[in-house]
Design a protein around this motif. Structure first.
Motif, PDB file in Angstrom:
ATOM      1  N   LEU A 217       0.820  -1.208   0.000  1.00 46.96           N
ATOM      2  CA  LEU A 217       0.000   0.000   0.000  1.00 46.96           C
ATOM      3  C   LEU A 217       0.850   1.254   0.000  1.00 46.96           C
ATOM      4  CD1 LEU A 217      -2.884   1.048   0.100  1.00 46.96           C
ATOM      5  CD2 LEU A 217      -2.741   1.050   2.590  1.00 46.96           C
ATOM      6  N   ALA A 218       2.040   1.153   0.597  1.00 51.13           N
ATOM      7  CA  ALA A 218       2.909   2.328   0.697  1.00 51.13           C
ATOM      8  C   ALA A 218       3.615   2.633  -0.619  1.00 51.13           C
ATOM      9  CB  ALA A 218       3.953   2.115   1.790  1.00 51.13           C
ATOM     10  N   GLU A 219       3.525   1.715  -1.564  1.00 54.11           N
ATOM     11  CA  GLU A 219       4.181   1.958  -2.840  1.00 54.11           C
ATOM     12  C   GLU A 219       3.336   2.908  -3.667  1.00 54.11           C
ATOM     13  OE1 GLU A 219       5.037  -1.669  -4.776  1.00 54.11           O
ATOM     14  OE2 GLU A 219       6.251  -2.458  -3.144  1.00 54.11           O
ATOM     15  N   VAL A 220       3.977   3.957  -4.182  1.00 55.17           N
ATOM     16  CA  VAL A 220       3.272   4.980  -4.949  1.00 55.17           C
ATOM     17  C   VAL A 220       3.881   5.054  -6.330  1.00 55.17           C
ATOM     18  CG1 VAL A 220       2.600   7.403  -5.028  1.00 55.17           C
ATOM     19  CG2 VAL A 220       2.871   6.260  -2.833  1.00 55.17           C
ATOM     20  N   SER A 221       3.054   5.081  -7.341  1.00 54.49           N
ATOM     21  CA  SER A 221       3.582   5.128  -8.700  1.00 54.49           C
ATOM     22  C   SER A 221       4.334   6.417  -8.947  1.00 54.49           C
ATOM     23  CB  SER A 221       2.438   5.012  -9.715  1.00 54.49           C
ATOM     24  OG  SER A 221       1.664   6.192  -9.729  1.00 54.49           O
ATOM     25  N   GLY A 222       5.355   6.340  -9.800  1.00 58.18           N
ATOM     26  CA  GLY A 222       6.137   7.530 -10.118  1.00 58.18           C
ATOM     27  C   GLY A 222       5.288   8.620 -10.730  1.00 58.18           C
ATOM     28  N   GLN A 223       4.293   8.226 -11.508  1.00 57.37           N
ATOM     29  CA  GLN A 223       3.427   9.215 -12.138  1.00 57.37           C
ATOM     30  C   GLN A 223       2.645   9.999 -11.092  1.00 57.37           C
ATOM     31  OE1 GLN A 223       0.482   7.592 -14.771  1.00 57.37           O
ATOM     32  NE2 GLN A 223      -0.161   9.588 -15.516  1.00 57.37           N
ATOM     33  N   THR A 224       2.143   9.309 -10.080  1.00 57.62           N
ATOM     34  CA  THR A 224       1.386   9.976  -9.027  1.00 57.62           C
ATOM     35  C   THR A 224       2.274  10.949  -8.253  1.00 57.62           C
ATOM     36  OG1 THR A 224      -0.013   8.026  -8.797  1.00 57.62           O
ATOM     37  CG2 THR A 224      -0.071   9.626  -7.019  1.00 57.62           C
ATOM     38  N   VAL A 225       3.483  10.535  -7.944  1.00 62.35           N
ATOM     39  CA  VAL A 225       4.421  11.408  -7.240  1.00 62.35           C
ATOM     40  C   VAL A 225       4.738  12.625  -8.110  1.00 62.35           C
ATOM     41  CG1 VAL A 225       6.782  11.611  -6.383  1.00 62.35           C
ATOM     42  CG2 VAL A 225       5.437   9.584  -5.846  1.00 62.35           C
ATOM     43  N   ALA A 226       4.964  12.387  -9.382  1.00 60.91           N
ATOM     44  CA  ALA A 226       5.281  13.492 -10.295  1.00 60.91           C
ATOM     45  C   ALA A 226       4.135  14.497 -10.356  1.00 60.91           C
ATOM     46  CB  ALA A 226       5.586  12.950 -11.694  1.00 60.91           C
ATOM     47  N   GLU A 227       2.910  13.975 -10.363  1.00 61.64           N
ATOM     48  CA  GLU A 227       1.754  14.870 -10.397  1.00 61.64           C
ATOM     49  C   GLU A 227       1.666  15.682  -9.114  1.00 61.64           C
ATOM     50  OE1 GLU A 227      -1.491  12.253 -11.066  1.00 61.64           O
ATOM     51  OE2 GLU A 227      -1.131  12.075 -13.230  1.00 61.64           O
ATOM     52  N   ARG A 228       1.938  15.050  -7.984  1.00 58.78           N
ATOM     53  CA  ARG A 228       1.882  15.764  -6.709  1.00 58.78           C
ATOM     54  C   ARG A 228       2.981  16.826  -6.622  1.00 58.78           C
ATOM     55  NH1 ARG A 228      -0.574  14.932  -1.678  1.00 58.78           N
ATOM     56  NH2 ARG A 228      -2.109  13.837  -2.964  1.00 58.78           N
ATOM     57  N   VAL A 229       4.162  16.526  -7.135  1.00 60.88           N
ATOM     58  CA  VAL A 229       5.250  17.504  -7.163  1.00 60.88           C
ATOM     59  C   VAL A 229       4.855  18.692  -8.034  1.00 60.88           C
ATOM     60  CG1 VAL A 229       7.595  17.961  -7.983  1.00 60.88           C
ATOM     61  CG2 VAL A 229       7.103  15.873  -6.682  1.00 60.88           C
ATOM     62  N   GLU A 230       4.251  18.394  -9.176  1.00 60.56           N
ATOM     63  CA  GLU A 230       3.824  19.466 -10.086  1.00 60.56           C
ATOM     64  C   GLU A 230       2.824  20.382  -9.385  1.00 60.56           C
ATOM     65  OE1 GLU A 230       3.941  21.636 -13.578  1.00 60.56           O
ATOM     66  OE2 GLU A 230       5.154  19.884 -13.028  1.00 60.56           O
ATOM     67  N   GLN A 231       1.924  19.797  -8.625  1.00 66.17           N
ATOM     68  CA  GLN A 231       0.944  20.584  -7.888  1.00 66.17           C
ATOM     69  C   GLN A 231       1.589  21.394  -6.764  1.00 66.17           C
ATOM     70  OE1 GLN A 231      -1.842  17.653  -6.540  1.00 66.17           O
ATOM     71  NE2 GLN A 231      -2.633  17.207  -8.595  1.00 66.17           N
ATOM     72  N   ALA A 232       2.684  20.854  -6.228  1.00 66.77           N
ATOM     73  CA  ALA A 232       3.345  21.515  -5.092  1.00 66.77           C
ATOM     74  C   ALA A 232       4.194  22.704  -5.523  1.00 66.77           C
ATOM     75  CB  ALA A 232       4.211  20.511  -4.339  1.00 66.77           C
ATOM     76  N   LEU A 233       4.594  22.749  -6.799  1.00 65.64           N
ATOM     77  CA  LEU A 233       5.409  23.874  -7.246  1.00 65.64           C
ATOM     78  C   LEU A 233       4.614  25.165  -7.092  1.00 65.64           C
ATOM     79  CD1 LEU A 233       7.153  22.453 -10.447  1.00 65.64           C
ATOM     80  CD2 LEU A 233       8.136  22.810  -8.176  1.00 65.64           C
ATOM     81  N   PRO A 234       5.171  26.168  -6.451  1.00 68.88           N
ATOM     82  CA  PRO A 234       4.403  27.376  -6.121  1.00 68.88           C
ATOM     83  C   PRO A 234       4.041  28.216  -7.334  1.00 68.88           C
ATOM     84  CG  PRO A 234       6.725  27.675  -5.593  1.00 68.88           C
ATOM     85  CD  PRO A 234       6.565  26.238  -5.972  1.00 68.88           C
ATOM     86  N   ALA A 235       2.786  28.625  -7.377  1.00 59.85           N
ATOM     87  CA  ALA A 235       2.328  29.549  -8.417  1.00 59.85           C
ATOM     88  C   ALA A 235       2.477  30.992  -7.964  1.00 59.85           C
ATOM     89  CB  ALA A 235       0.870  29.254  -8.782  1.00 59.85           C
ATOM     90  N   THR A 236       2.502  31.187  -6.654  1.00 59.71           N
ATOM     91  CA  THR A 236       2.648  32.529  -6.077  1.00 59.71           C
ATOM     92  C   THR A 236       3.602  32.472  -4.884  1.00 59.71           C
ATOM     93  OG1 THR A 236       0.850  32.311  -4.472  1.00 59.71           O
ATOM     94  CG2 THR A 236       0.241  33.046  -6.693  1.00 59.71           C
ATOM     95  N   ILE A 237       4.020  33.637  -4.440  1.00 60.23           N
ATOM     96  CA  ILE A 237       4.864  33.725  -3.243  1.00 60.23           C
ATOM     97  C   ILE A 237       4.123  33.186  -2.025  1.00 60.23           C
ATOM     98  CG2 ILE A 237       6.029  35.308  -1.679  1.00 60.23           C
ATOM     99  CD1 ILE A 237       7.478  34.932  -4.324  1.00 60.23           C
TER     100      ILE A 237
END
Length: 515
Positions: A217-237
């Motif tokens: 269950l703790a295994e997360v696909s690379g695609q899912t992690v990549a999507e979460r990283v993309e969402q985490a990148l800041p759009a504003t200060i």
């Protein structure tokens, strides 16, 4: 000009050959010896000679290879690169143009010096040769604007520098993976139950439990992690501040966000979209708008960051920040394109053990956009040259065809979308940022603006009122441009109080009468 494919083929052959001709043939100082000249004559025979001046020694080997490639098909012209060090570069070009036989037919200079060069007669209008696409169809708008003066194109864009958002991808991936795993575990620990309160277990639930026990269950696909990283990148200060509040940083991380607050090049994006110095092409003295409501708001956001990310302007430098990033002490920073080569070199040496990424700089807020500053190095055809047509042809060759190998050989990003340079995602981020950047203005009257703006930023960072500091700066610059005293009308911009600081309790005096 001959067919593009033939040009590129010849260039690549010459570049791969590397040091067929030593830098002593071409990377000449101003004081060239007669022996070197004689040796060059024996190699090239009788040809028209063009002198190309430049100030960045990192270009020496590259330019040497380019002129060899150019000579392979252009048998009437030889080009001699001349490395010229010194602070008063344009003055040296001017003196050589007036008092020597070896006039610099072309020279490389930053776009902010183009007005000075043109008014001194050291820059002439350029035109793409017959059969070539117009400059606007080969270079992005930012590059064309950087070399346009009074509606004339007076140079060719060569390479550029701007700033981007640099982040530690390894940290963000670890954070994203932990977030997803925590959510999955929480979901497993809180199963839906029947309304009668009796738990029912199905075969599917048993399979799910088996997965938990197996650790699957703790295994997360690379695609899912990549999507979460993309969402985490800041759009504003604000997004950076929000992330810093919730981020459980590794022990070695000293700062979530740290950048060189002492250098205007890394600060400019805060006000780049709000102020105007010289209009679209940076050449109009009647288009200067520094003091305005949006700029004041942007600088207040900048000032607030000192309370959140305490950075000492007297102890900071770009090199120290980049080193801290490579040491894993910083998650986010602002960097110029030189960081790409430095980080890759550190990875090769085993001194950088992380993955990293580059993206466009975040906006100041949802309502206030950001815009970075860019400087474009240009190839200028000297107005004093008697070989302007030949010089123009070589300038096109250098900036259009030869630029395909520029980054690989020098680490500098070409101002044209050359070859596969921007197939790399990190370089592509700089290319995208460049296209939205503000070219350094050319106005001679505002040449000290950057020093004064840097001083204003420093004062604001240390707590001086942003409104007053910007008003003072604008009045000083406008006085220089207009030639007399200048007073800005004060703009009253109320301070915005963050919601978390608003006291929602009813004041005692309003309830003292019992109402």
């Amino acid at each position: 000009m001959i067919l593009r494919k033939r040009l590129i083929t010849i260039l690549i052959i010459a570049l791969c050959a590397g040091g067929v001709y030593a830098a002593g043939h071409f990377g000449l100082s101003i004081r060239q010896t007669e022996d070197v000249e004689t040796e060059e004559e024996s190699v090239f025979g009788h040809r028209e000679t063009l002198y190309l001046w430049y100030t960045d020694e990192a270009l020496t080997d590259y330019l040497s290879s380019v002129v060899v490639a150019y000579s392979e098909y252009q048998d009437e012209v030889r080009v001699v690169p001349v490395y010229t060090a010194g602070r008063e570069y344009l003055e040296t070009v001017n003196q050589a143009s007036l008092h020597t036989e070896e006039v610099p037919d072309l020279y490389i200079v930053s776009n902010d010096s183009l007005e000075k060069a043109y008014l001194a007669g050291l820059a002439s209008e350029v035109r793409m040769p017959e059969g070539e696409l117009p400059m606007e169809q080969w270079f992005p708008e930012t590059a064309v604007r950087s070399v346009t003066y009074k509606d004339r194109q007076i140079a060719y864009p060569f390479y550029y520098e701007t700033s981007c958002f640099l982040y530690n991808l390894t940290y963000l991936e670890d954070w994203a993976r932990a977030q997803i795993e925590a959510q999955q575990e929480e979901a497993e620990e809180s199963p839906e139950q029947e309304e009668d309160g009796q738990a029912s277990e199905t075969g599917a639930e048993e399979d799910s439990q088996d997965q938990v026990e197996d650790g699957n269950l703790a295994e997360v696909s690379g695609q899912t992690v990549a999507e979460r990283v993309e969402q985490a990148l800041p759009a504003t200060i604000d997004d950076i501040r929000t992330f810093a509040d919730v981020y459980d940083a590794p022990e070695q991380v000293e700062a979530v966000f740290k950048w060189d607050v002492s250098d205007i090049f890394y600060n400019y994006f805060f006000v780049g979209d709000a102020i105007d110095v010289g209009g679209a092409n940076g050449d109009r003295a009647d288009s200067i708008h520094i003091y305005n409501e949006d700029a004041i708001k942007c600088l207040r956001v900048y000032q607030d960051l000192n309370q959140f990310f305490s950075i000492d302007t007297k102890e900071i430098s770009y090199d120290s920040v980049l080193q801290d990033f490579m040491d894993g002490k910083i998650v986010y920073t602002v960097a110029t394109s030189d960081a790409l080569s430095k980080i890759e070199a550190a990875k090769t040496e085993g001194d950088f053990v992380y993955e990293y990424g580059v993206s466009m700089l975040p906006d100041v807020s949802e309502d206030l956009q950001s815009a970075s500053l860019s400087v474009t190095q240009c190839v200028v055809v000297n107005g004093y040259s008697v070989k302007k047509e030949m010089a123009n042809d070589f300038a096109v060759y250098l900036t259009k065809y030869a630029s395909e190998m520029l980054f690989a050989r020098t680490g500098k990003l070409p101002a044209s979308e050359a070859g596969d340079t921007y197939a790399d995602a990190d370089r592509a981020a700089f290319w995208q940022e460049y296209q939205y950047s503000i070219p350094m203005p050319k106005l001679v009257e505002t040449s000290n603006f950057w020093v004064e703006l840097e001083i204003a930023f420093a004062r604001i960072w240390e707590g001086e009122d942003a409104n007053n500091a910007l008003k003072t700066l604008s009045e000083k610059i406008m006085a220089q441009v207009t030639g007399g005293e200048y007073t800005e009308q004060y703009i009253d911009v109320p301070e915005e109080i963050p919601e978390e600081y608003i006291d929602e309790e009813v004041p005692e005096e309003e309830t003292s009468d019992g109402n």
